[in-house]
Design a protein around this motif. Structure first.
Motif, PDB file in Angstrom:
ATOM      1  N   PRO A  63       0.063 -15.038 -30.876  1.00 23.38           N
ATOM      2  CA  PRO A  63       0.891 -14.710 -31.990  1.00 23.38           C
ATOM      3  C   PRO A  63       1.294 -16.292 -32.479  1.00 23.38           C
ATOM      4  CG  PRO A  63       2.218 -14.158 -30.528  1.00 23.38           C
ATOM      5  CD  PRO A  63       0.713 -14.284 -29.642  1.00 23.38           C
ATOM      6  N   SER A  64       1.964 -16.239 -33.654  1.00 27.27           N
ATOM      7  CA  SER A  64       2.828 -17.476 -33.978  1.00 27.27           C
ATOM      8  C   SER A  64       4.338 -17.001 -33.966  1.00 27.27           C
ATOM      9  CB  SER A  64       2.453 -17.379 -35.440  1.00 27.27           C
ATOM     10  OG  SER A  64       1.382 -17.754 -35.974  1.00 27.27           O
ATOM     11  N   VAL A  65       4.520 -15.825 -34.164  1.00 29.16           N
ATOM     12  CA  VAL A  65       5.977 -15.564 -33.970  1.00 29.16           C
ATOM     13  C   VAL A  65       6.169 -14.243 -32.805  1.00 29.16           C
ATOM     14  CG1 VAL A  65       8.066 -14.409 -34.919  1.00 29.16           C
ATOM     15  CG2 VAL A  65       6.629 -15.877 -36.257  1.00 29.16           C
ATOM     16  N   LEU A  66       6.962 -14.448 -31.798  1.00 28.41           N
ATOM     17  CA  LEU A  66       6.840 -13.543 -30.348  1.00 28.41           C
ATOM     18  C   LEU A  66       8.457 -12.947 -30.526  1.00 28.41           C
ATOM     19  CD1 LEU A  66       5.533 -12.464 -27.847  1.00 28.41           C
ATOM     20  CD2 LEU A  66       6.756 -14.424 -26.859  1.00 28.41           C
ATOM     21  N   VAL A  67       8.537 -11.689 -30.704  1.00 30.69           N
ATOM     22  CA  VAL A  67       9.563 -10.778 -30.749  1.00 30.69           C
ATOM     23  C   VAL A  67       9.730 -10.183 -29.396  1.00 30.69           C
ATOM     24  CG1 VAL A  67      10.846  -9.070 -31.872  1.00 30.69           C
ATOM     25  CG2 VAL A  67       9.488 -10.578 -33.302  1.00 30.69           C
ATOM     26  N   LEU A  68      10.944 -10.527 -28.769  1.00 30.65           N
ATOM     27  CA  LEU A  68      11.163  -9.958 -27.241  1.00 30.65           C
ATOM     28  C   LEU A  68      12.352  -9.328 -27.347  1.00 30.65           C
ATOM     29  CD1 LEU A  68      10.368 -13.304 -25.131  1.00 30.65           C
ATOM     30  CD2 LEU A  68       8.652 -11.490 -25.794  1.00 30.65           C
ATOM     31  N   ASP A  69      12.064  -7.906 -27.092  1.00 34.88           N
ATOM     32  CA  ASP A  69      13.278  -7.115 -27.195  1.00 34.88           C
ATOM     33  C   ASP A  69      13.777  -6.674 -25.687  1.00 34.88           C
ATOM     34  OD1 ASP A  69      15.025  -4.961 -27.914  1.00 34.88           O
ATOM     35  OD2 ASP A  69      13.659  -3.916 -28.907  1.00 34.88           O
TER      36      ASP A  69
END
Length: 489
Positions: free
Chosen positions: A141-147
């Motif tokens: 991905p270009s943006v990685l969202v880590l919760d």
């Protein structure tokens, strides 16, 4: 959530911090054009030049995987239980052009075929978190969202995570980090956005982070009679030994802390004591009476030994309100009338910071931290003599952790024996009278917490002590920690 604004820049890490239920996950899911049932998105969300939310709704642009990849807080919900992880990684690699082997390596997992042939349930909680991360990285991905990516990770693997995320950001990846782990945020974030009740109350550099409060300990106990004993306990899956000749004693009103790396056998030990892992040898006694596996235990034995596990979302029925499920424990195991059980459930949940209006919702409407506290309340309502807590504060902010410790301190004072399984050696040392260190299913060191934290004898204990200082003023550089140990199952 009202009037929330932030940006994620290529090559940088933006952190959303706040208490459980502050709106972190809701804000992050908006980047994928997703929202829960009954939620209306307003405003504008733009990802990599494409508008995901415009004006009063979600557009038709699909950025999931191709542009934005999302790693949820509970990895079990992101993994297909019926497929081997290698097959899933290979499929994602073909779809997105990623390298599954490199993704496993970046997620700090071995790359051999034995790992790739496993199903998700054959990994520990911390390892499942890394398997889910490997799937995300395979999507390129270009943006990685880590919760809450540090949930379930031991302190040494947490250091690995810091190093890997720094390297990923250096390649130009934009990372949105959702976390209550202020040490992790201080080690990684370039910019910070603080949320409270759905509003941005501060944004800027690391200086806007709230100060970490002093957490109350549960207190040390005086010597009481042994309540739960395990002797020469070993456990296996198929032909692989996961636990090797473990001995332990937990006294009434005492607390035994168990620490170790992900996959060291901590949860297997807890499952054996709770009667859930049947393939074990050795003996387990409660009050000098042999304790059988769960399906052969009496109702009173079931009530007396309660287990709160790490990934709690799957233990709740999605069709029923949470408060009713918590109250059911007191109805079944203590024979309370439904209205009495419900009143006690609501009071216990409120004490843990879960309001009655929140507890009356189905599990999908609660945050990870709220659901974790509900699982603890459900076990507490049994009035157990032994309470096994497996990573029960991993999804909690400092306030939530303080509420949990306050309640557990009261239980200890009443004579309840606690078994506290955790990755945070500092927190375990604050609550436990005795600490046991597991490595590859064996006890490698055991003693009072003050001794283990100031004069550790085993190499693993020394690594855990050093790694636990991440994000503190005295924290050593990541490169100065010996990170040679491979994660074990």
């Amino acid at each position: 959530m009202d009037g929330v604004s932030f940006e994620v820049v290529a090559g940088e890490i933006t952190a959303l911090v706040g208490a459980s239920g502050a709106g972190k996950t809701t804000a992050a899911l908006a980047l994928l054009g997703e929202c829960g049932e009954g939620v209306r998105l307003e405003g504008r969300v733009e990802v990599a030049g494409e508008v995901v939310v415009d004006g009063n709704g979600v557009t038709d642009v699909d950025v999931r995987g191709r542009v934005v990849a999302y790693l949820p807080q509970h990895p079990g919900s992101a993994l297909n239980p019926a497929r081997r992880i290698g097959a899933t990684l290979d499929e994602l690699g073909k779809l997105h052009g990623g390298d599954p082997v490199e993704a496993l390596r970046a997620a700090q997992l071995p790359t051999d075929n034995g790992i790739r042939k496993r199903f998700p349930h054959q990994f520990s909680g911390g390892q499942r978190q890394r398997v889910a991360l490997a799937q995300v990285l395979t999507c390129r991905p270009s943006v990685l969202v880590l919760d809450e990516p540090s949930t379930g990770l031991d302190s040494i693997t947490r250091l690995h995570l810091v190093r890997e995320l720094r390297e990923l950001a250096a390649t130009g990846l934009g990372i949105l980090l959702l976390s209550h782990d202020l040490g992790l945020v201080r080690a990684l974030a370039h910019r910070v956005v603080v949320l409270d009740a759905g509003h941005v109350i501060a944004s800027g550099g690391l200086d806007v982070l709230p100060a970490a409060p002093d957490l109350p300990g549960t207190g040390t106990s005086t010597a009481h009679q042994p309540l739960l004993k395990a002797m020469n306990l070993s456990a296996s899956v198929r032909r692989e030994l996961l636990l090797r000749q473990v001995d332990l004693i937990v006294r009434a009103g005492g607390c035994l802390g168990i620490v170790g790396r992900s996959g060291s056998g901590k949860t297997t030990l807890a499952r054996c004591l709770a009667g859930l892992h049947e393939r074990h040898t050795g003996t387990i006694h409660l009050d000098d009476t042999p304790l059988p596996v769960l399906r052969k235990r009496s109702r009173d034995q079931h009530r007396r030994v309660q287990y709160v596990w790490q990934e709690v979302r799957g233990s709740f029925d999605e069709r029923r309100p949470v408060d009713q499920q918590v109250a059911r424990t007191a109805e079944r195991l203590r024979a309370l009338a439904p209205h009495q059980a419900h009143a006690e459930a609501v009071a216990t949940l409120a004490r843990l910071g879960v309001a009655a209006i929140t507890a009356a919702r189905p599990p999908s409407r609660l945050s990870g931290g709220e659901l974790q506290r509900a699982a603890l309340a459900r076990a507490v309502l049994a009035n157990p003599d032994v309470l096994i807590c497996d990573e029960i504060t991993t999804a909690l902010d400092d306030r939530g952790t303080a509420l949990v410790l306050d309640l557990l301190g009261e239980l200890k004072a009443r004579g309840t024996a606690l078994i506290w399984i955790g990755h945070d050696l500092g927190l375990v040392a604050a609550v436990a009278d005795e600490v046991m260190v597991l490595d590859a299913g064996r006890v490698v060191e055991q003693g009072p917490p003050a001794t283990l934290t100031t004069a550790p004898r085993h190499d693993l204990t020394r690594q855990l002590v050093a790694a636990a200082r991440l994000g503190t003023p005295e924290s050593p550089p990541v490169a100065s920690i010996d990170l040679r140990s491979e994660p074990r199952r």
